[in-house]
Structure formats: C-alpha cells, structure tokens
Design an enzyme around this catalytic site. Sequence first.
Site, short mmCIF file in Angstrom:
data_model
loop_
_atom_site.label_atom_id
_atom_site.label_comp_id
_atom_site.label_asym_id
_atom_site.label_seq_id
_atom_site.Cartn_x
_atom_site.Cartn_y
_atom_site.Cartn_z
N ASP A 149 -1.40 3.35 2.81
CA ASP A 149 -2.55 2.68 2.18
C ASP A 149 -2.52 2.83 0.66
OD1 ASP A 149 -3.44 1.79 4.59
OD2 ASP A 149 -5.07 3.25 4.78
N HIS A 202 1.51 4.23 8.89
CA HIS A 202 0.81 3.93 10.14
C HIS A 202 0.93 2.43 10.44
CE1 HIS A 202 -2.07 3.74 6.78
NE2 HIS A 202 -2.76 2.84 7.47
N ARG A 233 -8.94 -6.04 19.36
CA ARG A 233 -9.28 -4.80 18.66
C ARG A 233 -9.98 -5.16 17.36
NH1 ARG A 233 -7.77 0.40 17.39
NH2 ARG A 233 -7.52 0.82 15.17
O1 LIG Z 1 -6.96 -1.22 12.38
C1 LIG Z 1 -6.53 -0.11 12.18
O2 LIG Z 1 -6.64 0.80 12.98
C2 LIG Z 1 -5.78 0.23 10.91
C3 LIG Z 1 -6.10 -0.64 9.76
C4 LIG Z 1 -5.30 -0.27 8.56
O3 LIG Z 1 -4.37 0.49 8.61
C5 LIG Z 1 -5.65 -0.86 7.28
O4 LIG Z 1 -6.56 -1.72 7.21
O5 LIG Z 1 -5.02 -0.46 6.27
FE LIG Z 2 -3.79 1.19 6.67
#
Ligand SMILES: O=C(O)CCC(=O)C(=O)O
Ligand SMILES: [Fe+2]
Length: 338
Positions: free
Chosen positions: A220, A274, A284
């Site tokens: 991020d 991630h 989701r």
């Molecule tokens: O939806 C998720 O669990 C992760 C979202 C994510 O990693 C993001 O928005 O940077």
């Molecule tokens: Fe993320």
Amino acid sequence: MEFEPPLIEVFKNLCKTSSENDHVAELINSSRSKSYELPLVDLGRLNSGQLMQQKECEKEIIEASKEWGFFQVVNHGICEEMLMELHEEQVKLFRQPFNKKSSQNPSNSPIGSYRWGNLAAKSPAQFSWSEAFHIPVSSVSDFAGLNHLSSTVEEYTKLISKLSQKIAEILADNIGICKSSYQKLLGDKVVPSSCYLRMNRYPPIPEFHSEVCGLVAHTDTSYLTILHQNKTGGLEMKKDGMWISVKPNPDALVINIGDLFQVLSNGFYKSVTHRVLTNSKTERFSVAYLSCPTTDTVIRSLSEHSIYRDFSFGEFKSQVQLDVKYTGNKIGLPGFLR
Ligand SMILES: O=C(O)CCC(=O)C(=O)O
Ligand SMILES: [Fe+2]
C-alpha cells in the site's frame, strides 16, 4: 445486470492478446495458501486507564508491525451497527448502474474516482477482478451526497481517521519520533485531502476463470491502511514466501503497514505484499482507509544509515503511476533504495 462492469469482455480480450495466458495459473496457487490467525490486538486496553495494560497493548502493536506488517484489532471503538450500515451503504453504491459509476471516473476529480479491472494490465495475471471508488477524506461528504449515501460513511471516516492517528503515534514513538517531530512528519502533513477511503467490490467470477486475482499483489502507498472486510474471505498476505489468508473476523478491523512507515522506520516495520482472491459464488466488499501525507512531504527515516534515498510523497506516487502504466505492475520501494 446493469451494475456490473464489463470485466469479462476486457479480460477475454486481454487473454487473446497476451502470450502469458498459459502462465496465469502459476500466479495464484490459492489452494496452497495457509489459513493462519493474524495477531489479534485488543485495543480496549489503550483507554483502560491502566498503564501496564496500555503498554502491553502498544508492545503488541509494535511487535505485529515488525513481524507481520499485518494485524487485526478488536475493541476499536467502531460499533457493529455502524459497520453493518457502512456495508449496506457500500452495497447501495455499487448497485448503481455501471454508466453512472463510470461517469465519476476522471482521475483528477477532487471528489473521487472510480476504477474497474485494471486497464493498464498487460497480461491476465495483472488483471484485477474488482471495482473501486477512491475518495479523498475531505470529499467524503460531497461524494456521499452525489451518490445518495447516508451520513454513516462520513461518521465512519471520522472515527477511522482518529484510530489511524492513534496507531501512527504509537508506531512513531517507538522508532524515536518525538512529539514535535511527529507533528512535522505526520501530524501536520496527514490531512483529510491527502487521506483516502477506498471502497472495493469483488464480483463473483465464472468458475473457469478462478485463477484471476480480485486485486493483484501489491503493497500500500500509505503510512497505514485500516480495512473493514465483509464475511467473504479472499484477502491474503505474504509471509516468509507463503501466502496466508486473513480469515474475516466480524468484530475486527485489519491494520497493515504501508510503504511510508517502512521508510520512516528504515525497514523495521514491514509493508507487506498482499492480494485478494476471487470467489465464484459470493461477492466481497471491503473499505480501506489509507493514511497519506500531502504530496510535498519529504519521506525519510531518522536513521543515519537509511537504506532509502529521500523522496517526496508526490514523487513516489508519480513513480508508482508510471510503473503501473508502463509495466502493468507497481514497483514501489525497491526503486527508491540508495
Ligand atoms: O479488499 C481487501 O481485502 C484488500 C484491499 C486492498 O488491499 C486495498 O484496497 O489496497
Ligand atoms: Fe492494499
């Protein structure tokens, strides 16, 4: 359904034109990921008035940020009703016709932008089977008005901003950033127009494409991210070379370290890769709050032996955008090593 973005059409075209099509399956390997419990921190202790408990809680936050870069928190001060209402508002937002959603697309819009898929993807492996609104915190109220959302989204944003600030103070204090430096580095620089709310939706995907990511692997571009996910799992983080799934816990929020805290702490806190897997049956939803500074903020560690060169947040963001545009992937911090 008129609310669905045309993911399938774009994805099929990408498969036709890409020579990497045969290798997509290699990237996912979801059946091999492990389901671990992330560290779970009870934040109730921070305001317990008991110094010992408070210190213990801070220690757990620091330890999890160092070892995992990811942890879940309970007793975070945001009640279940608010989280449920937030979810309902989010469903409403994404059920709007695709044409209306995509009309909110200009990337320089101060009110926020809408993304679907990944139009910069060069191969199926770079494609994200999802749609998202990216909203500066300072525009949440205008955005909510435009999309007929209730005040819940604004109230949530206020609470989550405070929580993020609290966690940032604890992490900064531990790496020797005193109150006055904190103010200069984070306090005055992390303002509502530089922080974002990202609302994500991952539509169900036809089974024969289950090797596609909901959101491709990334770190991020933030100091910290705080995430609320609905009951549909899919979030995975990388630890010691293994993908670990973050099991949804209805009482918990997920906190992860972003690139900027990794730099500030000279690698002590980990901005961990991630991704989100897709699901063929259930959709989701997640809401991520990203705490970021103004673009002129210089990001540097206090250490004399910083492994990263100094850079402004604006420079970092521009580089990320360029990398995504030309390679389809974010390169991020490895491009800023000394
Ligand atoms: O939806 C998720 O669990 C992760 C979202 C994510 O990693 C993001 O928005 O940077
Ligand atoms: Fe993320």
